[in-house]
Design an enzyme around this catalytic site. Structure first.
Site, PDB file in Angstrom:
ATOM      1  NE  ARG A 192      -3.711  -0.525   2.163  1.00  0.00           N
ATOM      2  CZ  ARG A 192      -4.994  -0.490   1.841  1.00  0.00           C
ATOM      3  NH1 ARG A 192      -5.635   0.651   1.358  1.00  0.00           N
ATOM      4  NH2 ARG A 192      -5.439  -1.667   1.676  1.00  0.00           N
TER       5      ARG A 192
ATOM      6  CG  ASP B 299     -15.602   6.757   7.510  1.00  0.00           C
ATOM      7  OD1 ASP B 299     -14.912   7.103   6.670  1.00  0.00           O
ATOM      8  OD2 ASP B 299     -16.055   5.625   7.441  1.00  0.00           O
TER       9      ASP B 299
ATOM     10  CG  HIS C 175     -18.605   8.864   6.405  1.00  0.00           C
ATOM     11  ND1 HIS C 175     -18.429   7.807   5.738  1.00  0.00           N
ATOM     12  CD2 HIS C 175     -19.492   8.705   7.368  1.00  0.00           C
ATOM     13  CE1 HIS C 175     -19.074   6.759   6.427  1.00  0.00           C
ATOM     14  NE2 HIS C 175     -19.550   7.136   7.427  1.00  0.00           N
TER      15      HIS C 175
ATOM     16  CG  ASN D   2     -13.535  11.085   3.462  1.00  0.00           C
ATOM     17  OD1 ASN D   2     -13.563  10.909   2.433  1.00  0.00           O
ATOM     18  ND2 ASN D   2     -13.941  10.375   4.584  1.00  0.00           N
TER      19      ASN D   2
ATOM     20  CB  SER E 208     -19.293  14.457   8.594  1.00  0.00           C
ATOM     21  OG  SER E 208     -20.279  13.900   9.460  1.00  0.00           O
TER      22      SER E 208
ATOM     23  CB  ALA F  21     -26.931  17.175   2.241  1.00  0.00           C
TER      24      ALA F  21
END
Ligand code: GRF
Length: 216
Positions: free
Chosen positions: A65, A145, A109, A107, A136, A173
């Protein structure tokens, strides 16, 4: 501020961010759209808009990774990127990238964090029976998250909602919230202080968009 959006799919949040960036006076510029998925539909949309695109498939880096992310970080440097917006990027970032880009990755979420981390949030919201749901935008930390919350939008859950109708309401939203949050970060109004986001010159209610309206 030069922004890169990371996508893995359709890229509707990326488009919302790109639209905001194209608005005169907006404090950020969409300089790059990067995907780990070669045929992500959002890549074509970005290219049509004249935004630079890059693909870094993770397949060849199987099991490594960090090597995948070093390749990504090199590309970010080449494009002189200041801030990364994860926008439906379906890879968990390694601690290495999160640290190297600490407080420079945000990010979106689809839940009111810290509730409903992870996938399939809309179905889980319906299962539990909460009355409010939402989305959020947060700074990215190692744990999925998690991280200091920049802004949130709440939407009501209707009695006859299914996961699809809820998804549509939350996504609308998201398309308002993410540009709003990017504006807060890019302007320097939102900063991380002691693992909370401090807002300069913005009273707290301005980080909440509720209910979502057609236009910001
Ligand atoms: C959005 O629901 C976002 O919150 C989640 O993934 C989805 C991406 O959708 N992280 P899109 O690719 O931006 O249309």
């Amino acid at each position: 501020m030069r922004v890169a959006a990371f996508i893995s799919g359709r890229g509707s949040n990326m488009v919302a961010l790109a639209d905001a960036c194209a608005t005169p006076g907006f404090p950020a510029q969409m300089a790059l759209v990067l995907s780990n998925v070669v045929d992500a539909p959002g890549l074509g949309i970005a290219a049509e808009r004249g935004i630079a695109t890059e693909t870094v498939p993770h397949g060849p880096y199987k099991g490594d990774r960090a090597a995948h992310e070093r390749a990504i970080a090199d590309i970010l440097d080449q494009h002189h990127i200041d801030l990364v917006c994860l926008a439906g990027y379906m890879r968990i970032l390694s601690p290495w990238l999160v640290e190297a880009w600490r407080d420079r990755i945000i990010n979106i979420h689809p839940s009111l964090l810290p509730a409903f981390k992870g996938l399939n949030t809309h179905a889980r919201v319906l299962e539990v029976g909460v009355r409010w749901h939402g989305c959020s935008v947060h700074f990215v930390r190692e744990a999925m998250d998690e991280g200091p919350i920049i802004a949130q939008a709440a939407v009501p859950v209707a009695a006859d909602d299914d996961a699809e109708s809820l998804n549509r309401r939350v996504l609308a939203a998201e398309h308002r919230l993410y540009p709003h949050a990017l504006g807060l970060v890019a302007s320097g109004a939102a900063r991380v202080q002691g693992e909370r986001v401090a807002l300069r010159g913005h009273p707290l209610p301005e980080t909440t968009i509720n209910p979502p309206e057609a236009d910001a």
